[in-house]
Enzyme design. Structure first.
Site, PDB file in Angstrom:
ATOM      1  N   TYR A  76      -2.359  -0.960  10.437  1.00  0.00           N
ATOM      2  CA  TYR A  76      -2.240  -1.140   8.982  1.00  0.00           C
ATOM      3  C   TYR A  76      -0.896  -0.612   8.476  1.00  0.00           C
ATOM      4  O   TYR A  76      -0.206  -1.270   7.691  1.00  0.00           O
ATOM      5  CB  TYR A  76      -3.409  -0.409   8.305  1.00  0.00           C
ATOM      6  CG  TYR A  76      -3.574  -0.652   6.834  1.00  0.00           C
ATOM      7  CD1 TYR A  76      -4.295  -1.751   6.367  1.00  0.00           C
ATOM      8  CD2 TYR A  76      -3.034   0.226   5.896  1.00  0.00           C
ATOM      9  CE1 TYR A  76      -4.473  -1.965   5.005  1.00  0.00           C
ATOM     10  CE2 TYR A  76      -3.205   0.019   4.529  1.00  0.00           C
ATOM     11  CZ  TYR A  76      -3.935  -1.073   4.089  1.00  0.00           C
ATOM     12  OH  TYR A  76      -4.106  -1.282   2.733  1.00  0.00           O
ATOM     13  N   SER A  95       0.872  -1.179   0.000  1.00  0.00           N
ATOM     14  CA  SER A  95       0.000   0.000   0.000  1.00  0.00           C
ATOM     15  C   SER A  95       0.903   1.222   0.000  1.00  0.00           C
ATOM     16  O   SER A  95       2.076   1.135   0.398  1.00  0.00           O
ATOM     17  CB  SER A  95      -0.851  -0.009   1.272  1.00  0.00           C
ATOM     18  OG  SER A  95      -1.399   1.263   1.536  1.00  0.00           O
TER      19      SER A  95
END
Ligand code: NAD
Length: 261
Positions: A156, A143
């Site tokens: 995350y 990401s």
């Protein structure tokens, strides 16, 4: 077709980016293992659709990527049923948004297990066969949060930074053996994962849905467009090609310029 007679495992591929990646690999001739959760009839529709449309074998594993024993079973099943694992795409991922002091401990543990540790467990199972055959493509879907942070996403961001670090280590370990390991780091891709974090972000920041989309999500992305799942899938396919043979340990940003800022 670049993947004829090859086999691929794509974690978290019952929807979103993973399903598009599995379809992209099957289009290139690979047999595929689908994995993830969802309604059995929808999963079967996706599986049978891939097999019929691309003329490949497509099998499904419901292994929970937070459970090492189930991951080991899935990898063993893939090798037994398809004879090999040439391409491994670690894509399964979840998100949870909350200030660090309120972050539920079980959510932290789940995010680290699914978004980071599952890739360790799949990679350690796949590498011996890849080494034996002299070919392997490990693609970890990270990401933009593997490079930069956002508030309220401590687990995350930690998992994605960790995934990039592990990818680099693995790339060095398998270099010169026909195996590459890379990360693809998308910005915001319009999938259920993005849609489902909107209510929590609304709550955490006191914003409306429109404000979250405009001022939080696309604010970071200079192109002001969401990435598509097909665009991510095309890069996975490219990484499997001979043209990408010397690309390893890399982090490919697909983020509309987000991390160039
Ligand atoms: P999604 O929610 O649409 O799909 C996630 C997939 O993972 C589904 O198939 C789901 O069933 C599966 N999954 C969830 N928990 C699982 C578990 N415990 N075991 C097995 N499978 C499980 O998500 P997505 O947006 O397609 O995201 C896929 C990956 O891409 C994730 O790693 C995510 O972090 C990453 N990513 C997404 C975006 C985005 O904007 N959508 C951006 C950057 C990175």
């Amino acid at each position: 077709m670049i993947l004829t007679s090859k086999a691929a495992v794509v974690t978290g591929s019952t929807g979103g980016i993973g399903l598009a990646v599995a379809r992209g690999l099957a289009k290139e001739g690979a047999d595929v293992v689908l994995n993830g959760f969802g309604k059995p009839e929808e999963i079967e529709k996706a599986r049978a659709g891939i097999a019929a449309e691309f003329g490949v074998r497509a099998i499904y594993s419901g292994a929970d990527m937070s459970k090492p024993a189930e991951i080991a079973e899935m990898m063993a099943m893939a090798e037994k049923e398809l004879g090999r694992i040439d391409v491994l795409v670690n894509n399964a991922g979840i998100q949870f948004v909350a200030p660090v002091e309120d972050f539920p401990v079980e959510k932290w543990d789940a995010i680290l297990a699914i978004n980071l540790s599952s890739a360790f467990h799949t990679i350690r199972a796949a590498v011996p066969g890849m080494k034996a055959r002299g070919y392997g493509r490990i693609v970890n879907i990270a990401s933009a949060h593997s490079i930069v942070a956002s508030p309220y996403k401590s687990a995350y961001v930690a998992a994605k930074h960790g995934l990039l670090g592990m990818t680099k280590s693995v790339a060095l370990e398998v270099a010169g053996q026909g195996i590459t390991a890379n990360c693809i780091s998308p910005g915001y891709v319009w999938t259920p994962l993005v849609e489902s974090q909107i209510p929590d972000t609304m709550k955490a920041r006191g914003l409306t849905k429109e404000q979250v989309i405009e001022d939080v999500l696309l604010k970071a992305q200079p192109t002001k467009e969401f990435v598509t799942v097909e665009q991510v899938a095309a890069i996975v396919t490219f990484l499997c090609s001979d043209a990408a043979k010397q690309m390893t340990g890399a982090n490919l940003s697909v983020d509309g310029g987000w991390t160039a800022q």
